[in-house]
Scaffold this active site. Sequence first.
Site, PDB file in Angstrom:
ATOM      1  CB  THR A 195      10.596   9.316  39.251  1.00 37.56           C
ATOM      2  OG1 THR A 195      10.049  10.464  38.605  1.00 37.56           O
ATOM      3  CG2 THR A 195       9.679   8.135  39.041  1.00 37.56           C
TER       4      THR A 195
ATOM      5  CE  LYS B  84       4.231  17.518  41.334  1.00 37.84           C
ATOM      6  NZ  LYS B  84       4.664  16.106  41.443  1.00 37.84           N
TER       7      LYS B  84
ATOM      8  CE  LYS C 138       9.227  17.445  44.328  1.00 41.18           C
ATOM      9  NZ  LYS C 138       9.054  16.011  44.236  1.00 41.18           N
ATOM     10  NE  ARG C 139       4.457  21.535  35.231  1.00 46.13           N
ATOM     11  CZ  ARG C 139       3.757  21.292  34.143  1.00 46.13           C
ATOM     12  NH1 ARG C 139       4.201  20.421  33.238  1.00 46.13           N
ATOM     13  NH2 ARG C 139       2.628  21.921  33.889  1.00 46.13           N
TER      14      ARG C 139
ATOM     15  CG  HIS D 100       1.009   7.410  35.830  1.00 43.19           C
ATOM     16  ND1 HIS D 100       2.332   7.088  36.042  1.00 43.19           N
ATOM     17  CD2 HIS D 100       0.634   6.736  34.724  1.00 43.19           C
ATOM     18  CE1 HIS D 100       2.746   6.270  35.092  1.00 43.19           C
ATOM     19  NE2 HIS D 100       1.724   6.038  34.276  1.00 43.19           N
TER      20      HIS D 100
ATOM     21  CE  LYS E  34      14.389  10.843  37.305  1.00 43.10           C
ATOM     22  NZ  LYS E  34      13.411  11.786  36.751  1.00 43.10           N
TER      23      LYS E  34
HETATM   24  C1  26W Z   1      -5.081  15.097  31.560  1.00 46.86           C
HETATM   25  C2  26W Z   1      -3.988  15.937  32.123  1.00 46.86           C
HETATM   26  C3  26W Z   1      -3.015  15.130  32.866  1.00 46.86           C
HETATM   27  C4  26W Z   1      -1.712  15.080  32.409  1.00 46.86           C
HETATM   28  C5  26W Z   1      -0.785  14.315  33.086  1.00 46.86           C
HETATM   29  C6  26W Z   1      -3.378  14.420  33.986  1.00 46.86           C
HETATM   30  C7  26W Z   1      -2.472  13.661  34.649  1.00 46.86           C
HETATM   31  C8  26W Z   1      -1.179  13.598  34.200  1.00 46.86           C
HETATM   32  C9  26W Z   1      -0.185  12.718  34.887  1.00 46.86           C
HETATM   33  C10 26W Z   1      -0.876  11.560  35.550  1.00 46.86           C
HETATM   34  C11 26W Z   1       0.652  13.470  35.832  1.00 46.86           C
HETATM   35  C12 26W Z   1       1.896  12.737  36.236  1.00 46.86           C
HETATM   36  O1  26W Z   1       2.921  12.902  35.645  1.00 46.86           O
HETATM   37  N1  26W Z   1       1.823  11.927  37.300  1.00 46.86           N
HETATM   38  C13 26W Z   1       3.033  11.467  37.949  1.00 46.86           C
HETATM   39  O2  26W Z   1       3.425  10.218  37.429  1.00 46.86           O
HETATM   40  C14 26W Z   1       4.694   9.843  37.953  1.00 46.86           C
HETATM   41  C15 26W Z   1       5.107   8.565  37.273  1.00 46.86           C
HETATM   42  O3  26W Z   1       4.308   7.507  37.686  1.00 46.86           O
HETATM   43  C16 26W Z   1       4.624   9.708  39.462  1.00 46.86           C
HETATM   44  O4  26W Z   1       5.908   9.430  39.944  1.00 46.86           O
HETATM   45  C17 26W Z   1       4.103  10.979  40.097  1.00 46.86           C
HETATM   46  O5  26W Z   1       3.920  10.789  41.496  1.00 46.86           O
HETATM   47  C18 26W Z   1       2.806  11.383  39.445  1.00 46.86           C
HETATM   48  O6  26W Z   1       2.371  12.643  39.932  1.00 46.86           O
END
Ligand code: 26W
Length: 811
Positions: free
Chosen positions: A654, A552, A546-547, A358, A658
Amino acid sequence: MPHLTIDEWIKAIEHKAESVRGVAINEATDKDIYYAVSALVTEEMNKNWLQTQERYKEKQCKQVYYLSMEFLVGRLLESNLLNSGLLNECNEALKKLGFNPERVYAQEPDAGLGNGGLGRLAACFLESIASLRYAGHGCGIRYRYGLFEQRIIHGHQVELPDYWLKEEYPWETRKAEESVDIHFGGDIHMFKKNDGSLEFKYENTDKVTAVPYDVPIAGYQNKVVNSLRLWSAESNASDSEMLTSQCSQYYHHLDHKHSIEQISGFLYPDDSMYEGKVLRLKQQYFLVSASLKSIFRQYKKTVRRSLIHLPDKIVIQINDTHPSLAVPELMRILMDEERFGWEDAWQITTKVIAYTNHTTLSEALEKWPEDMVKSLLPRLYMIIQEINERFCKKVWNDHPLLREKIPELAIIADGQVHMARLAIVGSFSVNGVARLHTDILKKKEMKSFYTLFPERFNNKTNGITHRRWLLQVNPELSSLITDVIGPQWIQRPNQLISLLRYSKDSPFLDKVSAVKVHNKVKLAHFIHEKTGIMVDEHSIFDVQIKRLHEYKRQLLNIFHVIHLYNELKDNPKLDITPRTFLFGAKAAPSYHFAKEVIKLINRMASLINNDPAIHDKIKVVFLENYNVSLAEKIIPATDISEQISTASKEASGTGNMKMMMNGALTLGTLDGANIEIKDLVGDKNIFIFGLTADEVLHYYNHGGYVARDIYHTDERVRRILDQLKDGAFGSQEIEFKDIYYHTLYHNDPYFVLRDFDAYIEAHELVEQSYRDQATWMNMSVTNIAYSGKFSSDRTIQEYASEIWKLKRMEK
Ligand code: 26W
């Protein structure tokens, strides 16, 4: 149940209020009614839940398990009613009883068991899997505390614990009899058996009991109910063990119990930022081991064939690398418990596990210190070492050209275990989440792995469940759509394309426009209630939710707002279309820069909203505690969807999907799924600006970008940055020097200044376009028409046929 009349519904609700809450209907609160209706829909779903499980057992069909550290499901009552086919009657009955359905549904706490995109994606996927009649289940953790609750106090983010389980959660069923034991640490003893094979015994491990809580996941009006299994960590020290222990050990026991329960205590609030905390590693192993044990138990009970056939019956999708210990844990179970040799176990494992990536952000890539893995999971560590050795040897022998790449391919290198490498080597499929993202994985981030295993790499562009994100959150727009194209789009979202025929039909466009205004009025009331700010429903609702993350670029957004503010101050007569800039964003508690940006947005909001010289031409609103249920209020009211990440950084996004589906126009960079949106709707129906991914990558590789050059040449930029440095927007305690220095002296790593001019120009085009409402509404409906592709139904169909090899259950 579905055939209950409204009057029968009323009776049923009255009855349930009495039986589950002990209140008469005329005394009942919204909360009582929430529990009563939940009990009714649970009864309906439970019948189908049982039947669905029976059918899976009987047919022995292949099943997918979606392993994820996060499931951001939000509220469930309304969507469960909708999918069970009970929503309309229930709403009518509630109104007749004098209750406001929306207020009743709002009694439910958001299950905030996720950070953002990755967790919400998992929730959308479960809905589509059930709606498409696939046998598939989620496995996650039942965190006692979800993602923190955000408050804005004096413009600063303050985090409060989110104790979402305070009151009974009506959707979960505790299945204590299906608990499993998880072992941490301990000593490993190796024995040579008579046949020469090795046997491993573990001693002195720390035992933790994983107790499953199952949540039903109903498909859309198809009687399928799958499961989301959430694991809770409990100590299994019995009272008698406590009794026999010495008094001095009593507190030790309590301490121990507490530390065990901590494993499912809280969700780590870091999104895209890896932190090497041992508790997080414990959580990951806890999820993986508990889920695999329960999968094995299920397999043995129903299939009753050798485990060599496991890949015919089971596939495990791991959501990012967080559950990638599934690879060595599956090997361990197959070898140490099921007595397979290495080769067979490896064959099975690499046919069962599939991995989704992701993110390519390097700070998000998980790497665990070798020593930590070794002491917490000694047997898994041995297995990872063996996987690594065999893999490196194979590269050395079979791929001489890649020999020099071994240090960057090795699973264990520089004292760390590289989880993405483990996930790629141990799985049969590696997918990215949008076309550009997958291309970057292949060409750049995972290039050498792609050379080794080209057949493993594939793209699955993300999607969202249109049943929640259109049908449920925007019922007025949904019924307009159904009026003209019929209701088939609910099960076949691609049929939204038929709306194109109405994209120039003025009566239809007028109705769509009226619905948008209606949704904006509703949101305006909500904003007023929460913040006291009055916003005009005829202004452009320009939304970034978004976060909060540098990549971003909420900073670019607020720079544009400051620029507009400066222009209006210079020229108060400037004729602009009124604009409402809406923000919603949580910053990770330890992310200083992100918190500074939140401060800046809030500071500008109070300055601009209260400046009489602005004459309400612009308003800035920061809505606190952005979460799923807040998104549901904002998205139907959005005109402009801000998707402005630095190109190449946002894997997919995403929220972009929406908002498009609710008729917003995208203002965005060529990043993530924005590119696929643009390809569908065409350049005319989207506002694209800024550097491309290639240009960004070129700058990273060859240098050449100097942020200070822009500061010196663009006086708009210089003015804004100087205002930040000189305290123009604040008093002594509120200043923004950090943003100034970071941008100029760290050379603006996300190209905010570089894209500033293009962004301003794109906004000007937005403003002009909005003046021509007929064209705007045509663009809006064109976006809705093409949004069917971004239903998670399409995504899940692709996973099912190309990765999982699942067939849909017959009706
Ligand atoms: C280890 C800490 C950590 C926690 C969460 C590292 C990475 C993440 C995720 C990969 C962050 C995340 O939510 N990524 C998002 O995933 C979405 C679903 O595929 C994408 O639409 C977003 O672009 C992406 O940032």
